[in-house]
Design a protein around this motif. Structure first.
Motif, PDB file in Angstrom:
ATOM      1  N   VAL A  39      52.830  37.046  36.664  1.00 40.12           N
ATOM      2  CA  VAL A  39      52.361  38.140  37.511  1.00 40.12           C
ATOM      3  C   VAL A  39      50.853  37.987  37.655  1.00 40.12           C
ATOM      4  N   ARG A  40      50.391  37.894  38.893  1.00 38.77           N
ATOM      5  CA  ARG A  40      48.970  37.712  39.175  1.00 38.77           C
ATOM      6  C   ARG A  40      48.340  39.057  39.527  1.00 38.77           C
ATOM      7  N   ILE A  41      47.377  39.468  38.713  1.00 44.30           N
ATOM      8  CA  ILE A  41      46.682  40.743  38.910  1.00 44.30           C
ATOM      9  C   ILE A  41      45.224  40.443  39.211  1.00 44.30           C
ATOM     10  N   LEU A  42      44.752  40.911  40.350  1.00 42.96           N
ATOM     11  CA  LEU A  42      43.361  40.716  40.747  1.00 42.96           C
ATOM     12  C   LEU A  42      42.558  41.942  40.337  1.00 42.96           C
ATOM     13  N   ALA A  43      41.497  41.730  39.563  1.00 39.47           N
ATOM     14  CA  ALA A  43      40.630  42.822  39.113  1.00 39.47           C
ATOM     15  C   ALA A  43      39.361  42.851  39.951  1.00 39.47           C
ATOM     16  N   LEU A  44      39.068  44.013  40.526  1.00 44.58           N
ATOM     17  CA  LEU A  44      37.835  44.226  41.279  1.00 44.58           C
ATOM     18  C   LEU A  44      36.993  45.257  40.539  1.00 44.58           C
ATOM     19  N   VAL A  45      35.693  44.985  40.416  1.00 38.23           N
ATOM     20  CA  VAL A  45      34.787  45.887  39.712  1.00 38.23           C
ATOM     21  C   VAL A  45      33.802  46.487  40.699  1.00 38.23           C
TER      22      VAL A  45
ATOM     23  N   ALA B 220      45.507  38.451  48.813  1.00 42.35           N
ATOM     24  CA  ALA B 220      46.807  38.042  49.361  1.00 42.35           C
ATOM     25  C   ALA B 220      47.606  37.236  48.335  1.00 42.35           C
ATOM     26  N   GLY B 221      46.919  36.497  47.493  1.00 40.62           N
ATOM     27  CA  GLY B 221      47.585  35.694  46.475  1.00 40.62           C
ATOM     28  C   GLY B 221      47.939  36.458  45.217  1.00 40.62           C
ATOM     29  N   ALA B 222      47.506  37.692  45.128  1.00 37.87           N
ATOM     30  CA  ALA B 222      47.785  38.514  43.946  1.00 37.87           C
ATOM     31  C   ALA B 222      49.071  39.314  44.147  1.00 37.87           C
TER      32      ALA B 222
END
Length: 188
Positions: A3-9, A69-71
């Motif tokens: 599972v790919r999770i993208l984190a934005l800060v 898109a890849g997450a």
């Protein structure tokens, strides 16, 4: 399948407590999950429909869209600036909401967490971020929340990764988001 999770800060400050939380989340990811901390929000120009045209999208914005898109899901970390969401995070959400009806976060689970100096830990900013993400097409996960108050004093001499209460809560956030996405992928 991972599972790919993208984190934005939502803070650009190098010593940001929200960045430290995101870095901690990367380390706490369970087996089968990959939390990737996105770098580069500072380079993305303010959203402007005049430059959001096929063949003319700024490279920094295109890179963000590609990463989202890849997450499989997004995990947003937001401080609270003057009672609301920081401009850098709102700008990222604006870029990810386009093209209209086909944005990079459309239908993806999104969890919003964070820390702030105030006594409520930035809940106003988190609520505003959830609102913007929902309107942008993301699937806001309302029942996974974490707001840590008193960041300036709580983390003055302790990194969030060294605070057992914070790591326990953040582990639960990441594990629950992973389980949610994993269950959706299995059902599909």
């Amino acid at each position: 399948m991972s599972v790919r999770i993208l984190a934005l800060v939502g803070s650009l400050r190098a010593g940001s407590h929200n960045r430290q939380l995101a870095e901690t989340a990367v380390k706490l990811a369970p087996a089968g999950a990959d939390v990737a901390l996105y770098e580069g929000l500072a380079e993305i120009p303010f959203y402007n429909e005049d430059i959001d045209v096929e063949g003319g999208v700024p490279a920094a914005a295109a890179k963000l869209r590609e990463a989202a898109a890849g997450a499989d899901a997004l995990l947003l970390f937001t401080p609270e600036y003057n009672g609301t969401i920081p401009a850098v995070l709102k700008n990222a959400i604006d870029w990810l909401s386009r093209p209209f009806g086909a944005g990079a976060i459309g239908g993806k689970p999104v969890v919003v967490v964070g820390t702030a100096f105030g006594q409520y830990g930035g809940v106003w900013a988190q609520d505003e971020a959830r609102k913007a993400v929902g309107i942008a097409g993301g699937k806001v996960v309302e029942d996974i929340k974490l707001s840590i108050p008193g960041s300036v004093t709580r983390f003055a001499e302790t990194h969030p990764a060294d605070d057992s209460e914070v790591t326990e809560q953040l582990t639960e956030v990441v594990n629950r988001l992973h389980a949610l996405v994993d269950a959706e992928q299995t059902a599909a």
